[in-house]
Design a protein around this motif. Structure first.
Motif, mmCIF file in Angstrom:
data_model
loop_
_atom_site.group_PDB
_atom_site.id
_atom_site.type_symbol
_atom_site.label_atom_id
_atom_site.label_comp_id
_atom_site.label_asym_id
_atom_site.label_seq_id
_atom_site.Cartn_x
_atom_site.Cartn_y
_atom_site.Cartn_z
ATOM 1 N N UNK A 1 -11.336 22.731 46.362
ATOM 2 C CA UNK A 1 -10.792 22.098 44.968
ATOM 3 C C UNK A 1 -9.189 21.647 45.036
ATOM 4 N N UNK A 2 -8.632 21.030 44.120
ATOM 5 C CA UNK A 2 -7.158 20.755 44.111
ATOM 6 C C UNK A 2 -6.548 21.048 42.917
ATOM 7 N N UNK A 3 -7.244 21.313 41.945
ATOM 8 C CA UNK A 3 -6.809 22.091 40.529
ATOM 9 C C UNK A 3 -7.528 23.057 40.054
ATOM 10 N N UNK A 4 -6.973 24.163 39.652
ATOM 11 C CA UNK A 4 -7.705 25.254 39.305
ATOM 12 C C UNK A 4 -6.828 26.323 38.802
ATOM 13 N N UNK A 5 -7.094 27.218 37.975
ATOM 14 C CA UNK A 5 -6.742 28.435 37.569
ATOM 15 C C UNK A 5 -7.224 29.528 38.316
ATOM 16 N N UNK A 6 -6.452 30.352 39.468
ATOM 17 C CA UNK A 6 -7.106 31.263 40.210
ATOM 18 C C UNK A 6 -6.785 32.527 39.732
ATOM 19 N N UNK A 7 -7.914 33.392 39.697
ATOM 20 C CA UNK A 7 -7.620 34.783 39.109
ATOM 21 C C UNK A 7 -8.311 35.605 40.218
ATOM 22 N N UNK A 8 -7.134 36.239 40.898
ATOM 23 C CA UNK A 8 -7.455 37.111 41.990
ATOM 24 C C UNK A 8 -7.593 38.658 41.412
ATOM 25 N N UNK A 9 -8.856 39.036 41.698
ATOM 26 C CA UNK A 9 -9.313 40.491 41.297
ATOM 27 C C UNK A 9 -9.412 41.359 42.300
ATOM 28 N N UNK A 10 -8.155 41.902 42.619
ATOM 29 C CA UNK A 10 -8.411 42.850 43.965
ATOM 30 C C UNK A 10 -8.418 44.232 43.481
ATOM 31 N N UNK A 11 -8.446 45.101 44.564
ATOM 32 C CA UNK A 11 -8.616 46.501 44.399
ATOM 33 C C UNK A 11 -7.607 47.162 43.446
ATOM 34 N N UNK A 12 -6.279 46.912 43.614
ATOM 35 C CA UNK A 12 -5.086 47.696 42.607
ATOM 36 C C UNK A 12 -4.563 46.469 41.657
ATOM 37 N N UNK A 13 -4.536 45.233 42.075
ATOM 38 C CA UNK A 13 -3.870 44.474 40.758
ATOM 39 C C UNK A 13 -4.768 43.233 40.615
ATOM 40 N N UNK A 14 -4.495 42.634 39.634
ATOM 41 C CA UNK A 14 -5.226 41.183 39.424
ATOM 42 C C UNK A 14 -4.170 40.122 39.176
#
Length: 596
Positions: A279-292
């Motif tokens: 993609x080139x445009x997006x809202x990225x939500x990184x849902x990791x182990x300790x932070x989002x």
């Protein structure tokens, strides 16, 4: 350009990716591999160091265990209130609601088999063998992975055999998490809650050394790249969006100066994820182990004003799962301690990944819970867990996820200027800091100097509100509509069944009525595509790593790459260790990207 027109894409990946090492460090795991690989190695980002004085009190199994904070009465009440709100939404009984006289009257939701990881959910972990042969010359060689040390019958036999072995100096990765609490080791996690884990118990220099040791172990043991050949490789560093500028610089020093890569380039995790998803445009939500973390990308450019950090992740959901079962008295009468026994958190993470999902109605499952006591073989306890759809809803009601383990440390070094570049942690502290350490509460941080120039917003709001606020902060309706229709969930939590639909519904509900937005689309899987190379759905846990590999392979100009000699000579003062020149150019260089 003639080469680009004639080359087969698979040949391009093979040729240009053979000497590129992509490194994506995180709080719980580090993902690392050659750019030409299909998937990276995912290694727990931790190291257990042998401690000679382990038998002397007090013994610490985990470096951070003194930073634990007790859950207050107010937090307990807020957590129970959040549970009841979630229960009403999911149409399940409230927390303390009686369910009749029969203990098994409820309809049991079937969760077995929905997750591909469930085929290993009932397998118990085994304790790590911490011994190696006495005549070994290196802690990285001759590790006895398949040769457990078993005591034998007869007086003196065990002692005689022990004389032929010695403790490993250090153990990295998952094996470090499975060391018995009885063994003389202390587990350290150099990155915690999205930042370097610097505290009064964990010096800055030790954090750097541990990161280097973990990376060195992976490069030698997994990628088989010895130090003598490292100058033939370049590194692509995919940094978490939570990292400060100084943390990026320190990582570059470790990679270029200590690990001896010939050159390196830095890309933000959210930006790499967009390219990894094609993609080139997006809202990225990184849902990791300790932070989002949440950040918006427009036409391949990260918008820093949209960045938000939520101080919870998958491990918090796992601990909430334990709290829920204990409250319902469905957890076996065993000593499960996620703080001093990391192997228990491994078990809880596996249960969460296998059984937790978001769906209406009561959701129960009969599972095998394992107990790990004092180095003894794992005990198996078959039990019926209930309310398995409640813990993941804590993403939207964060008061359910009480941060009772490892609260985020204060950020004393956000400002990247000369006075902050020396390790003056203790000398800058007032005397009031250290007396509160043994009490185990958050008061330990009260006298810590806090700077107002904090670059990242850390919010105590739910996931849907964070996504909505991030997108609306762009201020342009046309861009907002694009972003609301292109919300990308990445990270391990993104694999939770039912999460995508729930995020869509709750984000749509969170948009103010005066906004001209009526459509929300969320995805955790997008087509990664270099034509004729690969047409497959990218795993959300590795999409940032994959994006970093794509950026490295297609970066022919390499204008933003930093060479080892230049970084050592120009980025660091001569003869002053890790002290940097105060250069905005280096900051801009670290944040550079390639616009495909």
């Amino acid at each position: 350009m003639d080469y680009l027109k004639s080359v087969v894409p698979s040949q391009l990946v093979s040729e240009r990716g053979s000497n590129l090492v992509v490194i994506n460090p995180g709080s719980a795991n580090v993902r690392i591999g050659l750019a030409q690989q299909e998937t990276p190695f995912t290694i727990p980002n931790c190291i257990a160091q042998y401690t000679n004085g382990a038998n002397k009190a007090p013994k610490k199994n985990v470096q951070d265990q003194m930073l634990n904070s007790q859950v207050t009465t107010a937090q307990h009440m807020e957590r129970e209130k959040a549970y009841d709100i979630i229960a009403s939404l999911l149409k399940i009984p409230f927390l303390d609601e009686e369910i009749g006289n029969n203990c098994f009257p409820r309809k049991m939701g079937r969760v077995d088999g929905y997750n591909p990881q469930t085929n290993k959910k009932d397998t118990a972990f085994t304790w790590t063998n911490v011994y190696e042969k006495n005549n070994t010359s290196s802690g990285l060689d001759n590790m006895l992975k398949d040769e457990p040390l078993e005591p034998q019958e007869g007086n003196g036999t065990k002692e005689l055999r022990l004389a032929d072995f010695k403790y490993k100096e250090f153990i990295c990765g998952e094996e470090a998490l499975k060391i018995s609490p009885n063994e003389p080791y202390c587990l350290r996690r150099p990155i915690r809650r999205g930042h370097f884990n610097v505290s009064q118990h964990y010096s800055m220099q030790q954090v750097f050394e541990d990161i280097q040791a973990i990376m060195e172990w992976i490069l030698i043991e997994k990628l088989h790249i010895p130090l003598s050949e490292r100058n033939m490789y370049s590194a692509i560093l995919v940094v978490p969006d939570t990292f400060d500028n100084r943390e990026i610089k320190e990582m570059l020093s470790i990679i270029l100066r200590d690990l001896r890569f010939s050159s390196a380039v830095v890309h933000q995790e959210g930006l790499a994820a967009v390219f990894g998803n094609g993609l080139s445009t997006a809202c990225v939500v990184n849902m990791g182990a300790q932070v989002t973390s949440v950040i918006c990308i427009e036409d391949g450019v990260a918008l820093p004003t949209t960045a938000m950090t939520l101080p919870f992740g998958g491990e918090d959901i796992s601990r909430c799962l334990l709290w829920t079962q204990r409250h319902h008295q469905t957890w076996p009468p065993i000593r499960t301690d996620t703080l001093t026994k990391p192997i228990d958190l491994l078990m809880l993470n596996r249960l969460r990944e296998s059984y937790c999902q978001i769906k209406e109605g009561e959701l129960d499952a009969v599972v095998a819970v394992h107990s790990y006591e004092d180095g003894m073989p794992a005990g198996s306890h078959k039990t019926r867990l209930t309310a398995l759809n409640v813990p993941p809803m804590g993403l939207f009601y964060p008061t359910l996820l009480v941060p009772d383990v490892y609260p985020p440390p204060p950020r004393s070094w956000f400002s990247d200027f000369e006075d902050m570049l020396e390790d003056t942690w203790r000398s800058d502290m007032s005397d009031g800091l250290f007396p509160g350490v043994n009490s185990g509460g958050l008061q330990m941080w009260e006298s810590y100097p806090v700077f107002t120039s904090k670059p990242r917003k850390e919010e105590k709001i739910g996931l849907a509100d964070a996504i909505t606020n991030s997108i609306l902060s762009t201020g342009r309706v046309d861009l907002q509509r694009k972003l609301f229709c292109s919300i990308q969930l990445i990270g391990g939590v993104a694999l939770t069944s039912g999460l995508i639909t729930t995020v869509e519904e709750r984000v749509l509900h969170a948009i103010p009525s005066n906004e001209a937005i009526d459509t929300v689309e969320v995805s955790a899987h997008s087509l990664f595509s270099i034509p004729n190379v690969l047409q497959s759905r990218t795993n959300p846990t590795i999409v940032s790593w994959k994006g970093g590999a794509i950026l490295g392979i297609l970066d022919f100009g390499r204008d933003a790459w930093i060479h080892r000699e230049d970084w050592i000579q120009n980025g660091i003062h001569i003869r002053s260790g890790r002290k940097y020149k105060d250069s905005y150019f280096l900051q801009a260089q670290a944040m550079c990207y390639i616009n495909l």
